[in-house]
Design a protein around this motif. Structure first.
Motif, mmCIF file in Angstrom:
data_model
loop_
_atom_site.group_PDB
_atom_site.id
_atom_site.type_symbol
_atom_site.label_atom_id
_atom_site.label_comp_id
_atom_site.label_asym_id
_atom_site.label_seq_id
_atom_site.Cartn_x
_atom_site.Cartn_y
_atom_site.Cartn_z
ATOM 1 N N VAL A 7 0.906 -1.193 -0.002
ATOM 2 C CA VAL A 7 0.033 -0.073 0.146
ATOM 3 C C VAL A 7 0.884 1.274 -0.125
ATOM 4 C CG1 VAL A 7 -1.977 -1.076 0.933
ATOM 5 C CG2 VAL A 7 -0.235 0.012 2.391
ATOM 6 N N ALA A 8 2.142 1.141 -0.455
ATOM 7 C CA ALA A 8 2.926 2.418 -0.756
ATOM 8 C C ALA A 8 2.501 3.709 -1.130
ATOM 9 C CB ALA A 8 4.316 1.985 -1.324
ATOM 10 N N ARG A 9 1.567 3.532 -2.271
ATOM 11 C CA ARG A 9 0.900 4.516 -2.824
ATOM 12 C C ARG A 9 0.004 5.406 -1.978
ATOM 13 N NH1 ARG A 9 -1.785 0.135 -3.759
ATOM 14 N NH2 ARG A 9 -4.017 0.169 -3.935
ATOM 15 N N LEU A 10 -0.369 4.835 -0.836
ATOM 16 C CA LEU A 10 -1.214 5.494 -0.036
ATOM 17 C C LEU A 10 -0.350 6.487 0.995
ATOM 18 C CD1 LEU A 10 -3.573 2.511 1.170
ATOM 19 C CD2 LEU A 10 -4.062 4.236 -0.461
ATOM 20 N N PHE A 11 0.605 6.325 1.086
ATOM 21 C CA PHE A 11 1.632 7.212 2.103
ATOM 22 C C PHE A 11 1.716 8.492 1.163
ATOM 23 C CE2 PHE A 11 1.888 3.260 4.009
ATOM 24 C CZ PHE A 11 2.323 3.508 5.316
ATOM 25 N N ARG A 12 1.680 9.637 1.991
ATOM 26 C CA ARG A 12 1.947 10.999 1.291
ATOM 27 C C ARG A 12 3.492 11.260 1.211
ATOM 28 N NH1 ARG A 12 -2.476 14.545 4.482
ATOM 29 N NH2 ARG A 12 -4.321 13.374 3.914
ATOM 30 N N ARG A 13 4.332 11.103 2.187
ATOM 31 C CA ARG A 13 5.609 11.119 2.185
ATOM 32 C C ARG A 13 6.503 10.434 1.085
ATOM 33 N NH1 ARG A 13 8.323 10.870 7.586
ATOM 34 N NH2 ARG A 13 10.178 11.024 6.168
ATOM 35 N N ALA A 14 7.338 10.994 0.314
ATOM 36 C CA ALA A 14 7.736 10.215 -0.886
ATOM 37 C C ALA A 14 8.959 9.177 0.012
ATOM 38 C CB ALA A 14 8.592 11.280 -1.898
ATOM 39 N N ALA A 15 9.558 9.778 0.806
ATOM 40 C CA ALA A 15 10.412 8.634 1.622
ATOM 41 C C ALA A 15 9.744 7.518 2.052
ATOM 42 C CB ALA A 15 11.229 9.512 2.681
ATOM 43 N N ASP A 16 8.640 7.659 2.683
ATOM 44 C CA ASP A 16 7.739 6.370 3.155
ATOM 45 C C ASP A 16 7.518 5.489 1.902
ATOM 46 O OD1 ASP A 16 7.962 7.240 5.817
ATOM 47 O OD2 ASP A 16 6.311 8.265 5.654
ATOM 48 N N GLN A 17 7.165 6.092 0.812
ATOM 49 C CA GLN A 17 6.893 5.467 -0.403
ATOM 50 C C GLN A 17 7.912 4.682 -0.823
ATOM 51 O OE1 GLN A 17 5.357 8.246 -3.068
ATOM 52 N NE2 GLN A 17 3.210 8.296 -2.102
ATOM 53 N N GLN A 18 9.049 5.456 -0.767
ATOM 54 C CA GLN A 18 10.388 4.640 -1.281
ATOM 55 C C GLN A 18 10.624 3.498 -0.489
ATOM 56 O OE1 GLN A 18 12.001 5.138 -4.179
ATOM 57 N NE2 GLN A 18 13.601 3.495 -3.544
ATOM 58 N N ARG A 19 10.673 3.627 0.877
ATOM 59 C CA ARG A 19 10.984 2.542 1.671
ATOM 60 C C ARG A 19 10.160 1.293 1.447
ATOM 61 N NH1 ARG A 19 11.672 6.543 6.058
ATOM 62 N NH2 ARG A 19 13.848 7.198 6.037
ATOM 63 N N LEU A 20 8.873 1.517 1.163
ATOM 64 C CA LEU A 20 7.948 0.566 1.002
ATOM 65 C C LEU A 20 8.160 -0.146 -0.329
ATOM 66 C CD1 LEU A 20 4.820 1.898 2.651
ATOM 67 C CD2 LEU A 20 6.258 0.266 3.429
ATOM 68 N N ARG A 21 8.591 0.800 -1.246
ATOM 69 C CA ARG A 21 8.686 -0.024 -2.823
ATOM 70 C C ARG A 21 10.006 -0.848 -2.618
ATOM 71 N NH1 ARG A 21 7.155 5.223 -4.720
ATOM 72 N NH2 ARG A 21 9.200 5.724 -4.824
ATOM 73 N N GLU A 22 11.051 -0.584 -1.725
ATOM 74 C CA GLU A 22 12.226 -1.249 -1.491
ATOM 75 C C GLU A 22 11.865 -2.518 -0.836
ATOM 76 O OE1 GLU A 22 14.823 1.357 0.459
ATOM 77 O OE2 GLU A 22 15.210 2.715 -1.236
#
Length: 80
Positions: A7-22
């Motif tokens: 659900v990385a796309r649901l996070f607003r912060r780009a850093a959080d999205q990046q960590r989840l994609r990793e």
């Protein structure tokens, strides 16, 4: 865990999205489909709030050992 990472796309912060994609790469080999059936299992559940409060209470009491301070854990709500 794989579903949570997905659900990385649901996070607003780009850093959080990046960590989840990793992390998605780490869980890539795990299937996203769960199966059910006639299998039998056993589960052990804990009331996490009570467990956490007990853990913190004991941790704080241990850290205050040898001082004049004391720790009292809160009791449950008593109904009359």
């Amino acid at each position: 865990m794989k579903a949570a990472v997905g659900v990385a796309r649901l996070f607003r912060r780009a850093a959080d999205q990046q960590r989840l994609r990793e992390l998605t790469f780490v869980y890539g080999a795990i299937t996203g489909v769960t199966t059910g059936g006639a299998g039998r299992g056993t589960a052990m559940l804990f009331e996490m709030n009570a467990l956490f409060e007990e853990y913190l209470g004991r941790l704080i009491a241990r850290s205050l050992a040898g001082t004049k301070l004391t720790v009292s854990l809160q009791g449950g709500w008593l109904s009359v």
